[in-house]
Design a protein around this motif. Structure first.
Motif, PDB file in Angstrom:
ATOM      1  N   ALA A  48       0.839  -1.208   0.000  1.00 48.14           N
ATOM      2  CA  ALA A  48       0.000   0.000   0.000  1.00 48.14           C
ATOM      3  C   ALA A  48       0.869   1.251   0.000  1.00 48.14           C
ATOM      4  O   ALA A  48       0.578   2.225  -0.712  1.00 48.14           O
ATOM      5  N   LEU A  49       1.937   1.223   0.772  1.00 47.48           N
ATOM      6  CA  LEU A  49       2.843   2.376   0.810  1.00 47.48           C
ATOM      7  C   LEU A  49       3.508   2.596  -0.541  1.00 47.48           C
ATOM      8  O   LEU A  49       3.733   3.741  -0.955  1.00 47.48           O
ATOM      9  N   ARG A  50       3.810   1.516  -1.251  1.00 47.08           N
ATOM     10  CA  ARG A  50       4.392   1.649  -2.585  1.00 47.08           C
ATOM     11  C   ARG A  50       3.392   2.271  -3.554  1.00 47.08           C
ATOM     12  O   ARG A  50       3.753   3.096  -4.396  1.00 47.08           O
ATOM     13  N   ILE A  51       2.136   1.862  -3.435  1.00 49.98           N
ATOM     14  CA  ILE A  51       1.091   2.447  -4.278  1.00 49.98           C
ATOM     15  C   ILE A  51       0.980   3.952  -4.009  1.00 49.98           C
ATOM     16  O   ILE A  51       0.925   4.773  -4.931  1.00 49.98           O
ATOM     17  N   LEU A  52       0.960   4.308  -2.731  1.00 51.37           N
ATOM     18  CA  LEU A  52       0.821   5.714  -2.355  1.00 51.37           C
ATOM     19  C   LEU A  52       2.054   6.527  -2.732  1.00 51.37           C
ATOM     20  O   LEU A  52       1.954   7.733  -2.999  1.00 51.37           O
ATOM     21  N   ALA A  53       3.209   5.879  -2.782  1.00 40.58           N
ATOM     22  CA  ALA A  53       4.424   6.559  -3.251  1.00 40.58           C
ATOM     23  C   ALA A  53       4.292   6.902  -4.734  1.00 40.58           C
ATOM     24  O   ALA A  53       4.670   7.994  -5.170  1.00 40.58           O
ATOM     25  N   ARG A  54       3.736   5.965  -5.515  1.00 41.52           N
ATOM     26  CA  ARG A  54       3.524   6.239  -6.951  1.00 41.52           C
ATOM     27  C   ARG A  54       2.506   7.348  -7.154  1.00 41.52           C
ATOM     28  O   ARG A  54       2.582   8.103  -8.127  1.00 41.52           O
ATOM     29  N   GLN A  61      12.302   6.228   1.294  1.00 44.61           N
ATOM     30  CA  GLN A  61      13.750   6.345   1.132  1.00 44.61           C
ATOM     31  C   GLN A  61      14.440   5.139   1.765  1.00 44.61           C
ATOM     32  O   GLN A  61      14.048   4.678   2.835  1.00 44.61           O
ATOM     33  N   ARG A  62      15.442   4.657   1.071  1.00 45.90           N
ATOM     34  CA  ARG A  62      16.199   3.505   1.545  1.00 45.90           C
ATOM     35  C   ARG A  62      16.803   3.780   2.924  1.00 45.90           C
ATOM     36  O   ARG A  62      17.380   4.842   3.157  1.00 45.90           O
ATOM     37  N   ASN A  63      16.626   2.847   3.818  1.00 44.04           N
ATOM     38  CA  ASN A  63      17.145   2.904   5.195  1.00 44.04           C
ATOM     39  C   ASN A  63      16.453   3.947   6.066  1.00 44.04           C
ATOM     40  O   ASN A  63      16.807   4.112   7.228  1.00 44.04           O
ATOM     41  N   GLY A  65      12.785   4.456   5.486  1.00 44.20           N
ATOM     42  CA  GLY A  65      11.379   4.085   5.507  1.00 44.20           C
ATOM     43  C   GLY A  65      10.492   5.090   4.789  1.00 44.20           C
ATOM     44  O   GLY A  65      10.950   5.882   3.971  1.00 44.20           O
ATOM     45  N   ALA A  66       9.214   5.043   5.144  1.00 45.81           N
ATOM     46  CA  ALA A  66       8.215   5.866   4.457  1.00 45.81           C
ATOM     47  C   ALA A  66       7.798   7.051   5.316  1.00 45.81           C
ATOM     48  O   ALA A  66       7.757   6.966   6.547  1.00 45.81           O
ATOM     49  N   SER A  67       7.480   8.147   4.657  1.00 49.63           N
ATOM     50  CA  SER A  67       6.958   9.333   5.339  1.00 49.63           C
ATOM     51  C   SER A  67       5.987  10.040   4.402  1.00 49.63           C
ATOM     52  O   SER A  67       5.992   9.826   3.190  1.00 49.63           O
ATOM     53  N   VAL A  68       5.141  10.881   4.958  1.00 51.01           N
ATOM     54  CA  VAL A  68       4.177  11.643   4.168  1.00 51.01           C
ATOM     55  C   VAL A  68       4.923  12.732   3.402  1.00 51.01           C
ATOM     56  O   VAL A  68       5.772  13.431   3.965  1.00 51.01           O
ATOM     57  N   THR A  69       4.641  12.864   2.125  1.00 58.06           N
ATOM     58  CA  THR A  69       5.340  13.846   1.300  1.00 58.06           C
ATOM     59  C   THR A  69       5.047  15.275   1.753  1.00 58.06           C
ATOM     60  O   THR A  69       3.980  15.568   2.290  1.00 58.06           O
ATOM     61  N   ALA A  70       6.001  16.133   1.501  1.00 60.97           N
ATOM     62  CA  ALA A  70       5.842  17.547   1.834  1.00 60.97           C
ATOM     63  C   ALA A  70       4.813  18.195   0.917  1.00 60.97           C
ATOM     64  O   ALA A  70       4.590  17.743  -0.208  1.00 60.97           O
ATOM     65  N   LEU A  71       4.198  19.226   1.422  1.00 58.42           N
ATOM     66  CA  LEU A  71       3.294  20.034   0.607  1.00 58.42           C
ATOM     67  C   LEU A  71       4.074  21.259   0.154  1.00 58.42           C
ATOM     68  O   LEU A  71       4.373  22.146   0.954  1.00 58.42           O
ATOM     69  N   ASP A  72       4.439  21.282  -1.124  1.00 65.04           N
ATOM     70  CA  ASP A  72       5.258  22.380  -1.621  1.00 65.04           C
ATOM     71  C   ASP A  72       4.691  22.927  -2.923  1.00 65.04           C
ATOM     72  O   ASP A  72       3.724  22.400  -3.474  1.00 65.04           O
ATOM     73  N   SER A  73       5.303  23.993  -3.393  1.00 65.67           N
ATOM     74  CA  SER A  73       4.814  24.663  -4.604  1.00 65.67           C
ATOM     75  C   SER A  73       4.856  23.736  -5.817  1.00 65.67           C
ATOM     76  O   SER A  73       3.939  23.750  -6.644  1.00 65.67           O
ATOM     77  N   ASP A  74       5.918  22.938  -5.930  1.00 64.52           N
ATOM     78  CA  ASP A  74       6.054  22.056  -7.087  1.00 64.52           C
ATOM     79  C   ASP A  74       4.902  21.064  -7.175  1.00 64.52           C
ATOM     80  O   ASP A  74       4.400  20.775  -8.269  1.00 64.52           O
ATOM     81  N   SER A  75       4.483  20.511  -6.033  1.00 66.03           N
ATOM     82  CA  SER A  75       3.404  19.528  -6.052  1.00 66.03           C
ATOM     83  C   SER A  75       2.086  20.176  -6.466  1.00 66.03           C
ATOM     84  O   SER A  75       1.300  19.591  -7.220  1.00 66.03           O
ATOM     85  N   VAL A  76       1.839  21.397  -5.990  1.00 68.98           N
ATOM     86  CA  VAL A  76       0.615  22.109  -6.372  1.00 68.98           C
ATOM     87  C   VAL A  76       0.621  22.415  -7.864  1.00 68.98           C
ATOM     88  O   VAL A  76      -0.372  22.188  -8.569  1.00 68.98           O
ATOM     89  N   ILE A  77       1.732  22.927  -8.372  1.00 64.53           N
ATOM     90  CA  ILE A  77       1.842  23.259  -9.796  1.00 64.53           C
ATOM     91  C   ILE A  77       1.672  22.009 -10.648  1.00 64.53           C
ATOM     92  O   ILE A  77       0.976  22.027 -11.677  1.00 64.53           O
ATOM     93  N   ASP A  78       2.280  20.912 -10.217  1.00 64.75           N
ATOM     94  CA  ASP A  78       2.182  19.648 -10.951  1.00 64.75           C
ATOM     95  C   ASP A  78       0.732  19.184 -11.044  1.00 64.75           C
ATOM     96  O   ASP A  78       0.220  18.874 -12.127  1.00 64.75           O
ATOM     97  N   VAL A  79       0.047  19.150  -9.898  1.00 63.54           N
ATOM     98  CA  VAL A  79      -1.346  18.685  -9.867  1.00 63.54           C
ATOM     99  C   VAL A  79      -2.244  19.579 -10.712  1.00 63.54           C
ATOM    100  O   VAL A  79      -3.062  19.089 -11.513  1.00 63.54           O
ATOM    101  N   TYR A  80      -2.098  20.879 -10.576  1.00 65.30           N
ATOM    102  CA  TYR A  80      -3.005  21.774 -11.302  1.00 65.30           C
ATOM    103  C   TYR A  80      -2.694  21.863 -12.789  1.00 65.30           C
ATOM    104  O   TYR A  80      -3.617  22.026 -13.606  1.00 65.30           O
TER     105      TYR A  80
END
Length: 229
Positions: A48-54, A61-63, A65-80
């Motif tokens: 499930a974490l791999r799906i959510l990473a995609r 990240q290797r060694n 583990g998993a974390s919630v992605t940051a909310l940044d300008s690039d992600s907003v621009i990408d989505v919109y």
């Protein structure tokens, strides 16, 4: 549940928690804690974490583990940018030739446009947000283009997350409803592709700019505050 069903269940639960803000940007997602919380085995959680990473919700990240992605300008621009492009595809498909939109679909869009104006008068803006997302998805779904429909729907989760984390306050909902929903419906109804495209682009650019303003602000910590009209 089968292993596939367990994976889908785990992905849905974790995704919803991220969208709602229960898991904040940067929070570690520990597999053992998630298995205990969701009452599923470790393998479905890992998948499930791999799906959510995609999907962009989780960073693995290797060694580390998993974390919630940051909310940044690039992600907003990408989505919109993606949502604007998918909307262009949809409107081109629907309005390039006459008769591609059914009468029932136009009736549905007309009802949602009327609801946008009605909900704008309410103090609680949640119905405005839900109605607008439904209006957008209805336009996309009218095409019947399966990939376009699926990709646009998946990106709606990102939009909900932006809204919840940044706590956007919409200060001119009535004006937005008339300018970006009612006018867009009328352009689609009249088969005016150029006008529909222009409104769609303006609508999404304004939404993107709202989020970027908050992210760039020192106050982008989730505090609710009005935005410029």
């Amino acid at each position: 549940m089968t292993q596939v069903e367990s994976t889908q269940f785990a992905a849905e639960q974790i995704r919803n928690a991220i969208i709602a803000g229960h898991f904040k940007p940067g929070d570690r997602l520990v597999e053992q804690q998630l298995t205990d919380m969701l009452n599923v085995s470790r393998h479905p959680v890992r998948e499930a974490l791999r799906i959510l990473a995609r999907e962009g919700f989780v960073d693995i990240q290797r060694n580390k583990g998993a974390s919630v992605t940051a909310l940044d300008s690039d992600s907003v621009i990408d989505v919109y940018n993606l949502r604007m492009a998918l909307g262009k595809i949809a409107l081109d498909h629907l309005l390039h030739e006459k008769g591609k939109i059914s009468a029932s679909m136009l009736k549905r869009l007309e009802k949602l446009a009327a609801s946008a104006v009605k909900f704008a008068a309410l103090e609680d803006q949640s119905q405005t947000v839900q109605n607008d997302l439904e209006f957008q998805q209805t336009i996309i779904d009218a095409t019947g283009l399966q990939r376009t429909m699926r990709y646009f729907s998946e990106l709606t989760g990102d939009v909900r997350r932006f809204n919840n984390l940044l706590a956007v306050v919409y200060t001119d909902r009535k004006g937005d409803a008339k300018k970006y929903v009612v006018k867009l419906f009328e352009a689609i109804r009249d088969g005016n592709l150029e006008e529909a495209q222009a409104i769609w682009q303006a609508k999404f650019r304004k939404a993107m700019d709202r989020y970027l303003t908050l992210i760039k602000s020192d106050e982008s910590d989730g505090a609710r505050r009005p935005l410029p009209k």
